[in-house]
Motif scaffolding. Structure first.
Motif, short mmCIF file in Angstrom:
data_model
loop_
_atom_site.label_atom_id
_atom_site.label_comp_id
_atom_site.label_asym_id
_atom_site.label_seq_id
_atom_site.Cartn_x
_atom_site.Cartn_y
_atom_site.Cartn_z
N ASP A 147 0.84 -1.21 0.00
CA ASP A 147 0.00 0.00 0.00
C ASP A 147 0.87 1.25 0.00
OD1 ASP A 147 -2.31 -1.47 -0.01
OD2 ASP A 147 -2.67 -1.30 2.15
N MET A 148 1.93 1.24 0.79
CA MET A 148 2.84 2.40 0.84
C MET A 148 3.53 2.60 -0.51
SD MET A 148 4.44 1.91 4.66
CE MET A 148 5.54 3.33 4.52
N LEU A 149 3.94 1.51 -1.13
CA LEU A 149 4.58 1.62 -2.44
C LEU A 149 3.62 2.18 -3.48
CD1 LEU A 149 6.60 -1.73 -2.50
CD2 LEU A 149 7.56 0.58 -2.44
N SER A 150 2.36 1.82 -3.38
CA SER A 150 1.34 2.32 -4.33
C SER A 150 1.15 3.83 -4.17
CB SER A 150 0.01 1.60 -4.12
OG SER A 150 0.13 0.23 -4.45
N VAL A 151 1.10 4.29 -2.92
CA VAL A 151 0.93 5.73 -2.67
C VAL A 151 2.14 6.50 -3.18
CG1 VAL A 151 0.74 7.51 -0.88
CG2 VAL A 151 -0.60 5.40 -0.69
N LEU A 152 3.33 6.01 -2.90
CA LEU A 152 4.55 6.67 -3.37
C LEU A 152 4.57 6.75 -4.89
CD1 LEU A 152 7.11 4.96 -0.95
CD2 LEU A 152 6.41 7.36 -0.89
N LYS A 153 4.18 5.67 -5.54
CA LYS A 153 4.15 5.65 -7.01
C LYS A 153 3.13 6.65 -7.55
CE LYS A 153 3.50 2.55 -10.98
NZ LYS A 153 3.23 1.15 -11.40
N GLU A 154 1.95 6.68 -6.93
CA GLU A 154 0.89 7.59 -7.40
C GLU A 154 1.33 9.05 -7.34
OE1 GLU A 154 -3.70 8.84 -6.14
OE2 GLU A 154 -2.75 7.08 -5.25
N HIS A 155 2.14 9.39 -6.33
CA HIS A 155 2.58 10.78 -6.16
C HIS A 155 3.99 11.02 -6.70
CE1 HIS A 155 -0.84 12.27 -3.78
NE2 HIS A 155 -0.94 11.02 -3.36
N HIS A 156 4.54 10.05 -7.41
CA HIS A 156 5.87 10.18 -8.04
C HIS A 156 6.94 10.56 -7.02
CE1 HIS A 156 3.64 10.01 -11.81
NE2 HIS A 156 2.87 10.99 -11.37
N VAL A 157 6.86 9.91 -5.86
CA VAL A 157 7.80 10.18 -4.78
C VAL A 157 8.73 8.98 -4.59
CG1 VAL A 157 7.97 10.39 -2.26
CG2 VAL A 157 6.37 11.84 -3.53
N LYS A 158 10.01 9.27 -4.41
CA LYS A 158 10.99 8.22 -4.14
C LYS A 158 11.45 8.35 -2.68
CE LYS A 158 10.80 7.23 -8.50
NZ LYS A 158 9.82 6.21 -8.92
N ALA A 159 11.50 7.21 -2.00
CA ALA A 159 11.94 7.18 -0.60
C ALA A 159 13.23 6.38 -0.50
CB ALA A 159 10.85 6.54 0.26
N LYS A 289 -1.75 4.66 6.21
CA LYS A 289 -2.95 5.48 6.09
C LYS A 289 -2.63 6.98 6.11
CE LYS A 289 -6.29 2.18 7.99
NZ LYS A 289 -7.25 1.90 9.08
N SER A 290 -1.45 7.33 6.55
CA SER A 290 -1.06 8.75 6.66
C SER A 290 -0.22 9.24 5.50
CB SER A 290 -0.27 8.97 7.96
OG SER A 290 -1.04 8.68 9.08
N LEU A 291 0.36 8.32 4.74
CA LEU A 291 1.41 8.67 3.79
C LEU A 291 0.95 9.69 2.76
CD1 LEU A 291 4.33 8.06 3.21
CD2 LEU A 291 3.63 6.16 1.76
N GLU A 292 -0.23 9.50 2.18
CA GLU A 292 -0.69 10.44 1.16
C GLU A 292 -0.88 11.83 1.74
OE1 GLU A 292 -3.65 10.43 -2.60
OE2 GLU A 292 -4.46 9.56 -0.77
N THR A 293 -1.48 11.93 2.91
CA THR A 293 -1.68 13.24 3.56
C THR A 293 -0.35 13.90 3.85
OG1 THR A 293 -3.77 12.53 4.55
CG2 THR A 293 -2.66 14.40 5.57
N LEU A 294 0.63 13.13 4.30
CA LEU A 294 1.95 13.68 4.57
C LEU A 294 2.58 14.24 3.31
CD1 LEU A 294 3.51 11.02 7.00
CD2 LEU A 294 2.54 13.26 7.58
#
Length: 321
Positions: A147-159, A289-294
Motif C-alpha cells: 500500500d505504501m509503495l502504491s501511494v509513493l508511485k501515485e505521487h511520483h515520490v521516491k523514498a 494510512k497517513s502517507l498520502e496526507t503527509l
C-alpha cells in the motif's frame, strides 16, 4: 573624350548627387530617425545590462562548505549561485526589460565536501535545501508495504528504504518490488541488534552480510546505513564508512511503532517538518494510512520529497528552474 575627362565628369556627377542627397529634407529626416532609433536601442540595452548587473548582489549566494556541527553532526555542503550576466542579457533582450525569471544561474560548488569529513552520522540534509526524505526501515510490516509503495508511485515520490538483511533474504520479491519502484535501498543490519553494545567483529559482520544479501537480491550496493533503533557508537559509524556507507539518523520521528492514529501521526510530523528533514517511518498501518496526507501537505510547504542521496547532494534547487 579621353579617359582623364571621363574620370573628371564621373567624380563631378557623384559629388553633385551626394550634395543633393545631403540637402534633401527627406534624406535628412531618414538619417535622423535612424540615428535616434539606434541611440534609443543602445540606451535600452544599456539600461537592461545595468539592471542585470545591479541584481547580482540580490540573487547571488555564496556556496556553503560541508562541516561537522556540534549538534547535527555531519552537515552536507550546498552550492552557491552566480548570475551569468551575458546569458541573462541574451535571454531578456528580445523583450528589452528585466525579468528575474529569465536570470541564468551558474552553480558554484563549495570547497569542502561531505565525503571529505571524518565519519559522522547525518541527521538531516542542509537546512537551506527545501527537501524532505522518508526513511522507511523494513524488518517487518509486509502487509502494509505494498500500500505504501502504491501511494509513493501515485505521487511520483521516491523514498529511501533501509532493509534488514534477514528480512531481505526471506522476502526477496518485496525487496525487488522496492527496487523496481525506483526507490533507494540502504542497509539496516542483518538481525536488528543493539549496535551500541555489539562487538566490533560482530558489527562488521552484520553490516557486511546485509550489504551482500541486498546486492544479491536487488543488484544494489548500499551506500547508506541506518542503525537499528538508532543505537550506535562512534566505532559503528567508522565501520560503516569502511564498508562504503554513510550513517543516517533522523530529525523527525513518526513513532509509528506505537500504533498512533493517522491523525496523531500526521500532526506529529507536519508540526515538526523542516527543510532538510529526515523523517523516520516503518511499514505500519498508521503510516500507510497517513502517507498520502503527509506527501500532499509537505509539498504544500514547497518542500520536495526526495531520497537521502538526492537530499544531501550539493546541487542547489533554484527558483523558476
Amino acid at each position: 573624350m579621353n579617359n582623364k575627362w571621363k574620370q573628371i565628369v564621373a567624380i563631378s556627377a557623384i559629388a553633385g548627387i551626394s550634395w543633393l542627397l545631403v540637402q534633401n529634407p527627406y534624406t535628412n529626416d531618414y538619417f535622423t530617425r535612424l540615428t535616434d532609433k539606434s541611440i534609443a536601442t543602445s540606451m535600452q540595452e544599456d539600461e537592461l545590462l545595468f539592471a542585470i548587473k545591479s541584481s547580482v548582489k540580490k540573487y547571488e549566494i555564496e556556496p556553503q562548505d560541508a562541516r561537522i556541527d556540534s549538534v547535527w553532526k555531519a552537515v552536507p555542503g550546498y552550492n552557491g549561485v552566480k548570475i551569468d550576466v551575458q546569458a541573462s542579457y541574451e535571454a531578456m533582450k528580445k523583450k528589452g526589460s528585466f525579468d528575474e525569471r529569465k536570470l541564468v544561474y551558474r552553480q558554484v560548488a563549495p570547497k569542502k565536501h561531505l565525503n571529505e569529513l571524518k565519519p559522522s552520522p547525518l541527521y538531516r540534509a542542509h537546512p537551506d535545501k527545501p527537501v524532505v526524505s522518508f526513511l522507511i526501515n523494513v524488518a517487518w510490516g509486509n502487509e502494509y508495504l505494498q500500500d505504501m509503495l502504491s501511494v509513493l508511485k501515485e505521487h511520483h515520490v521516491k523514498a529511501t528504504f533501509f532493509l534488514e538483511g534477514r528480512w531481505t533474504k526471506n522476502n526477496p520479491e518485496l525487496a525487488k518490488m522496492i527496487k523496481e519502484g525506483g526507490h533507494e535501498i540502504g542497509n539496516h543490519s542483518y538481525t536488528h541488534p543493539n549496535l551500541q553494545t555489539l562487538s566490533t567483529q560482530a558489527t562488521r559482520e552484520e553490516l557486511r552480510k546485509t550489504s551482500e544479501v541486498i546486492e544479491a537480491v536487488t543488484g544494489v550496493r548500499s551506500t547508506w546505513f541506518a542503525p537499528p533503533s538508532g543505537s550506535f557508537r562512534d566505532e559503528t559509524v567508522s565501520l560503516a564508512a569502511d564498508l562504503g556507507m554513510g550513517t543516517v539518523m533522523w530529525s523527525v520521528d513518526t513513532i509509528d511503532w506505537q500504533k498512533p492514529s493517522p491523525e496523531v501521526l500526521q500532526q506529529r510530523v507536519l508540526s515538526k517538518v523542516h527543510p532538510g528533514a529526515f523523517i523516520l517511518m516503518h511499514p505500519t498501518e498508521s503510516t500507510a494510512k497517513s502517507l498520502e496526507t503527509l506527501i500532499v501537505n509537505i509539498q504544500k510547504k514547497d518542500l520536495h520529497v526526495v531520497t537521502v542521496s538526492e537530499a544531501v547532494d550539493e546541487k542547489r534547487i533554484l527558483p523558476y528552474k
